[in-house]
Scaffold this motif. Structure first.
Motif, mmCIF file in Angstrom:
data_model
loop_
_atom_site.group_PDB
_atom_site.id
_atom_site.type_symbol
_atom_site.label_atom_id
_atom_site.label_comp_id
_atom_site.label_asym_id
_atom_site.label_seq_id
_atom_site.Cartn_x
_atom_site.Cartn_y
_atom_site.Cartn_z
ATOM 1 N N ILE A 49 0.838 -1.205 0.000
ATOM 2 C CA ILE A 49 0.000 0.000 0.000
ATOM 3 C C ILE A 49 0.869 1.250 0.000
ATOM 4 C CG2 ILE A 49 -1.610 1.356 1.400
ATOM 5 C CD1 ILE A 49 -2.915 -1.271 2.246
ATOM 6 N N GLN A 50 1.895 1.254 0.836
ATOM 7 C CA GLN A 50 2.799 2.402 0.892
ATOM 8 C C GLN A 50 3.544 2.572 -0.429
ATOM 9 O OE1 GLN A 50 5.181 1.474 4.327
ATOM 10 N NE2 GLN A 50 3.536 1.950 5.778
ATOM 11 N N GLN A 51 3.867 1.450 -1.060
ATOM 12 C CA GLN A 51 4.603 1.511 -2.318
ATOM 13 C C GLN A 51 3.793 2.194 -3.416
ATOM 14 O OE1 GLN A 51 5.324 -2.288 -4.276
ATOM 15 N NE2 GLN A 51 7.300 -1.584 -5.004
ATOM 16 N N VAL A 52 2.481 1.961 -3.428
ATOM 17 C CA VAL A 52 1.646 2.559 -4.472
ATOM 18 C C VAL A 52 1.124 3.934 -4.058
ATOM 19 C CG1 VAL A 52 1.017 0.306 -5.386
ATOM 20 C CG2 VAL A 52 -0.468 1.380 -3.696
ATOM 21 N N SER A 53 1.548 4.394 -2.886
ATOM 22 C CA SER A 53 1.299 5.779 -2.442
ATOM 23 C C SER A 53 -0.179 6.135 -2.384
ATOM 24 C CB SER A 53 2.051 6.768 -3.360
ATOM 25 O OG SER A 53 3.436 6.516 -3.348
ATOM 26 N N VAL A 54 -0.939 5.310 -1.672
ATOM 27 C CA VAL A 54 -2.349 5.616 -1.431
ATOM 28 C C VAL A 54 -2.603 5.626 0.069
ATOM 29 C CG1 VAL A 54 -3.187 4.712 -3.625
ATOM 30 C CG2 VAL A 54 -2.979 3.166 -1.673
ATOM 31 N N ASN A 55 -3.584 6.393 0.465
ATOM 32 C CA ASN A 55 -3.913 6.519 1.882
ATOM 33 C C ASN A 55 -4.959 5.480 2.274
ATOM 34 O OD1 ASN A 55 -3.946 7.511 4.502
ATOM 35 N ND2 ASN A 55 -5.482 9.084 4.023
ATOM 36 N N TRP A 56 -4.549 4.217 2.213
ATOM 37 C CA TRP A 56 -5.418 3.109 2.571
ATOM 38 C C TRP A 56 -4.831 2.390 3.780
ATOM 39 C CZ3 TRP A 56 -9.146 0.126 -0.801
ATOM 40 C CH2 TRP A 56 -9.740 0.962 -1.746
ATOM 41 N N SER A 57 -5.656 1.548 4.414
ATOM 42 C CA SER A 57 -5.193 0.806 5.578
ATOM 43 C C SER A 57 -5.609 -0.652 5.463
ATOM 44 C CB SER A 57 -5.765 1.402 6.865
ATOM 45 O OG SER A 57 -7.186 1.333 6.860
ATOM 46 N N ILE A 58 -4.970 -1.510 6.245
ATOM 47 C CA ILE A 58 -5.296 -2.935 6.308
ATOM 48 C C ILE A 58 -6.304 -3.176 7.420
ATOM 49 C CG2 ILE A 58 -4.396 -5.245 6.818
ATOM 50 C CD1 ILE A 58 -3.515 -4.261 4.115
ATOM 51 N N HIS A 59 -7.376 -3.845 7.084
ATOM 52 C CA HIS A 59 -8.355 -4.278 8.092
ATOM 53 C C HIS A 59 -8.199 -5.785 8.253
ATOM 54 C CE1 HIS A 59 -12.782 -5.265 9.192
ATOM 55 N NE2 HIS A 59 -12.093 -4.960 10.288
ATOM 56 N N GLU A 60 -7.521 -6.194 9.316
ATOM 57 C CA GLU A 60 -7.252 -7.615 9.511
ATOM 58 C C GLU A 60 -8.474 -8.301 10.093
ATOM 59 O OE1 GLU A 60 -3.839 -10.468 11.559
ATOM 60 O OE2 GLU A 60 -3.436 -8.330 11.212
ATOM 61 N N ILE A 61 -8.880 -9.388 9.456
ATOM 62 C CA ILE A 61 -10.076 -10.121 9.855
ATOM 63 C C ILE A 61 -9.760 -11.599 10.013
ATOM 64 C CG2 ILE A 61 -11.683 -8.478 8.797
ATOM 65 C CD1 ILE A 61 -11.806 -10.281 6.342
ATOM 66 N N LYS A 62 -10.648 -12.310 10.673
ATOM 67 C CA LYS A 62 -10.481 -13.755 10.866
ATOM 68 C C LYS A 62 -11.236 -14.565 9.824
ATOM 69 C CE LYS A 62 -7.979 -13.453 14.623
ATOM 70 N NZ LYS A 62 -6.552 -13.871 14.629
ATOM 71 N N SER A 63 -12.303 -13.994 9.293
ATOM 72 C CA SER A 63 -13.120 -14.701 8.302
ATOM 73 C C SER A 63 -13.740 -13.685 7.354
ATOM 74 C CB SER A 63 -14.214 -15.518 8.987
ATOM 75 O OG SER A 63 -15.165 -14.661 9.593
ATOM 76 N N PRO A 64 -14.149 -14.103 6.163
ATOM 77 C CA PRO A 64 -14.738 -13.166 5.202
ATOM 78 C C PRO A 64 -15.981 -12.460 5.718
ATOM 79 C CG PRO A 64 -14.100 -15.204 4.107
ATOM 80 C CD PRO A 64 -13.956 -15.451 5.578
ATOM 81 N N GLU A 65 -16.714 -13.116 6.632
ATOM 82 C CA GLU A 65 -17.929 -12.495 7.160
ATOM 83 C C GLU A 65 -17.632 -11.202 7.914
ATOM 84 O OE1 GLU A 65 -18.676 -16.961 6.931
ATOM 85 O OE2 GLU A 65 -17.054 -15.644 7.568
ATOM 86 N N GLU A 66 -16.401 -11.043 8.381
ATOM 87 C CA GLU A 66 -16.026 -9.849 9.140
ATOM 88 C C GLU A 66 -15.579 -8.705 8.245
ATOM 89 O OE1 GLU A 66 -12.978 -10.950 11.873
ATOM 90 O OE2 GLU A 66 -14.132 -12.566 12.787
ATOM 91 N N ALA A 305 10.228 -6.251 -9.315
ATOM 92 C CA ALA A 305 9.586 -6.191 -7.994
ATOM 93 C C ALA A 305 10.185 -5.058 -7.169
ATOM 94 C CB ALA A 305 9.755 -7.518 -7.271
ATOM 95 N N GLY A 306 9.317 -4.358 -6.456
ATOM 96 C CA GLY A 306 9.761 -3.282 -5.590
ATOM 97 C C GLY A 306 9.982 -1.958 -6.280
ATOM 98 N N LYS A 307 9.801 -1.896 -7.585
ATOM 99 C CA LYS A 307 10.053 -0.661 -8.328
ATOM 100 C C LYS A 307 8.780 0.150 -8.578
ATOM 101 C CE LYS A 307 14.139 -2.559 -10.640
ATOM 102 N NZ LYS A 307 14.804 -2.872 -11.939
ATOM 103 N N GLY A 308 7.637 -0.441 -8.256
ATOM 104 C CA GLY A 308 6.385 0.281 -8.426
ATOM 105 C C GLY A 308 5.909 0.405 -9.848
ATOM 106 N N ILE A 309 6.459 -0.405 -10.749
ATOM 107 C CA ILE A 309 6.117 -0.263 -12.176
ATOM 108 C C ILE A 309 5.349 -1.470 -12.726
ATOM 109 C CG2 ILE A 309 8.053 1.280 -12.647
ATOM 110 C CD1 ILE A 309 9.582 -1.121 -13.788
#
Length: 337
Positions: A49-66, A305-309
């Motif tokens: 997410i940081q590599q693609v320079s967007v203001n997003w966050s990870i929502h960690e869940i235990k199952s898809p229902e969450e 990989a890692g170059k953002g391209i």
């Protein structure tokens, strides 16, 4: 947007490759609306997410229902926990194990219908091997953990579709795998795969193994002794199957509209024509599973990989195919992709 309640699962792929980057680019695109959950590593995906320079966050869940599909959030089920970011482009056992664990976790979700389909980012076969994982690729992992003893790889784009008799093996081993049962299985799965894409009576072409499809036995007898009998047996079941056709012209004929799908005898015979038309447009679909699985038609691309391209078009296409397969399945496969 997909016409289903359960989200699509996307596996991270090898954490040292472009998989995390193309996932982040796809899911954060302003026009992307498909509901997906990522199976992978929180630290790796946050780095992407940081590599693609967007203001997003990870929502960690235990199952898809969450899952929470609000704006600027990637839902993730953790299948590994790195304490530091892996070095990009590096082949090692930890990366192979993490990629493998993501796949197995996603398969269990697909088998229990907690996700509507599985889309897999690229893995690296050498990293898998270093981790002591005996499977040479996704198809073999999916077959074992998906409890399916008859699977085949189908490569597809908007103009060509091909199913392989033999997959990941040497050319020498191909000859051992060209047998009657293998031909029958590939033809049957080609029939099923084409119908899943909406072809009601698919026209199946079977490619020959040898130059000129053996030239009447001059260049080998596999066509006479193995492939032709399998075609006749499949015709007796009502399949619109023909051949064996010379491998150097059958894909041209399919592209011109004569056939809907081609059964190829070995890996490169079937994949080169599809990939030549553009990797970004090709999708790998695993046939014979109890759930839908697609993937991009490219590898880990360690060199960039890692170059953002990295181009995420093929992943978007794989998700689009998964969505259309879901909808075709729900609607009785009445629509052609």
């Amino acid at each position: 947007m997909q016409d289903v309640k359960a989200p699509i699962a996307i596996t991270m792929g090898d954490p040292a490759g472009i998989g995390p980057e193309i996932i982040a680019k796809t899911l954060t695109a302003p026009t992307f609306t498909t509901q997906c959950v990522v199976i992978g590593d929180p630290l790796v995906m946050q780095g992407a997410i940081q590599q693609v320079s967007v203001n997003w966050s990870i929502h960690e869940i235990k199952s898809p229902e969450e899952a929470n599909f609000s704006a600027n959030t990637i839902n993730l089920i953790a299948s590994s926990h790195f304490t530091q970011l892996p070095k990009v482009g590096e082949i090692n056992a930890d990366n192979g194990k993490a990629a493998f664990d993501a796949i197995v976790t996603a398969i269990e979700l697909a088998k229990t219908d907690k996700v509507s389909a599985l889309v897999t980012a690229p893995i690296h076969k050498e990293s898998l091997s270093l981790a002591g994982i005996k499977y040479p690729g996704h198809t073999e992992i999916l077959a074992h953990y998906g409890d399916s003893d008859k699977v085949a790889m189908m490569l597809a784009n908007q103009e060509l579709r091909t199913v392989l008799v033999s997959i990941h093996c040497s050319i020498r081993e191909v000859l051992d795998r060209i047998n009657f049962d293998g031909q029958i299985q590939a033809i049957e799965l080609a029939q099923q795969g084409a119908k899943a894409l909406g072809f009601q009576q698919p026209r199946i072409a079977v490619a020959g193994l040898n130059p000129h499809a053996g030239e009447g036995g001059l260049f080998g007898r596999e066509e006479i002794d193995i492939i032709q009998p399998a075609i006749k047996a499949s015709q007796a079941k009502g399949y619109l199957v023909s051949g064996p056709w010379p491998g150097d012209t059958v894909f041209m004929q399919a592209r011109q509209g004569k056939f809907d799908i081609v059964v190829a005898q070995y890996h490169d015979q079937g994949l080169i024509p599809v990939k030549y038309m553009g990797i970004e447009a090709g999708v790998n679909i695993t046939l014979g599973l109890t759930f839908i699985r697609t993937s991009p038609d490219h590898g880990t691309a360690f060199d960039i990989a890692g170059k953002g391209i990295a181009d995420h078009a093929s992943l978007e296409t794989a998700i689009s195919y998964a969505t259309q397969l879901i909808n075709c399945k729900n609607q009785g496969a009445n629509h052609v992709l």
